[in-house]
Design a protein around this motif. Structure first.
Motif: not given
Length: 301
Positions: A148-151, A153-166, A175-180, A187-191
């Motif tokens: 997961t990425e949850n940090g 910041q506006p102005g960052s060049e990274y395209r996915g933003g806040n994302y989740i890989w499951i 599964w990849y979910y982006a722009h949250q 990470t490590g959690q079952t869903v």
């Protein structure tokens, strides 16, 4: 006491299998997948080195979840946006462009092996204009969160933003979910399928731009027997997905295709007369209706 000892002995003996995955190996994937993505993004690994590390990780996940089986005709998912259905998918599914995709080489551009699922958000505050609420992102299937990425910041060049890989423990893919906007899993959690994992947002370099409509970007990667990833067009699955449709949203989703066809027909203007060319051309009947692929709802990453 003796029975307990015998039970524990048999359990440990039966678990001793050279083909099984150790806790350390499994934890290595859970803690290492995001670092692999960062190393790829920052060109710290060659594409071949990145592929080999990815393959090792995915083979571990396959061994850890041996019951996961990929069969495209049997995949059953939950629609990833609460209150929506497949009609919210951009371009009626035409936005899926897998050609040229390479997870391991950031220098390759132009592909879009995903579907963007849009909400109505004219003022771009991440709230659906029809309900006034943020839109929950749901897990499509049962799985394990491996990054997961949850940090962002506006102005960052990274395209996915806040994302989740499951890792999908039903079908054995990713599964990849982006722009949250916000993420509710770690990470490590079952869903479970249908579980709320995030809120739709506008994070990511392109997604944060005013020109971009608020949407969820979602990719599915099938993993073959060697651990290689292959993008899959999930539009057919999304059309059959389980969903609880919100009637306030359905009002706008249903007539989209019809309304746009009428608008275009009413605005047709006659073309000016031109001289006939010397060369003879074959006459082709004009298409009466818009093709779904021409929809203005399609947005590129």
């Amino acid at each position: 006491m003796i029975k307990i000892f015998v039970f524990c002995f048999n359990f440990l003996f039966l678990q001793k299998d050279t083909s099984s995955v150790t806790y350390k190996e499994y934890l290595g994937v859970i803690n290492g997948y995001k670092q692999l993505l960062v190393d790829i993004r920052e060109y710290k690994l060659s594409p071949q080195e990145a592929r080999e590390r990815f393959q090792d990780m995915m083979l571990i996940m396959k061994k850890a979840h041996p019951n996961a089986r990929y069969d495209s005709t049997q995949v059953s998912i939950c629609f990833p946006l609460m209150g929506f259905d497949f009609r919210a998918v951009g371009g009626y599914g035409s936005g899926y462009i897998p050609r040229g995709y390479d997870l391991f080489d950031q220098a390759k551009k132009g592909s879009h092996p995903a579907h963007d699922i849009f909400m109505k958000d004219k003022n771009q505050d991440c709230r659906d204009d029809r309900t006034g609420d943020y839109v929950p992102v749901l897990s499509t299937t049962d799985g394990v969160v491996i990054a997961t990425e949850n940090g962002w910041q506006p102005g960052s060049e990274y395209r996915g933003g806040n994302y989740i890989w499951i890792y999908d423990t039903n079908n054995g893919g990713l599964w990849y979910y982006a722009h949250q906007r916000e993420i509710y899993v770690k990470t490590g959690q079952t869903v479970r399928a249908g579980q709320k994992i995030a809120l739709v947002g506008r994070t990511g370099f392109n997604a944060a731009m005013p020109r971009s409509d608020t949407h969820l970007h979602m990719t599915y990667l099938r993993i073959d027997d060697e651990g290689n990833p292959f993008p899959v067009n999930t539009y057919g699955w999304l059309k059959q997905a389980t969903t609880l449709l919100d009637p306030r949203i359905a009002v706008d989703l249903e007539p989209i295709a019809t309304v746009r066809t009428i608008e275009i027909q009413e605005n047709i203007k006659p073309l000016p007369a031109i001289k006939a060319p010397k060369t003879t051309f074959k006459f082709i009947e004009p298409i009466a209706d818009d093709e779904p692929g021409k929809s203005r709802r399609r947005r590129r990453q």
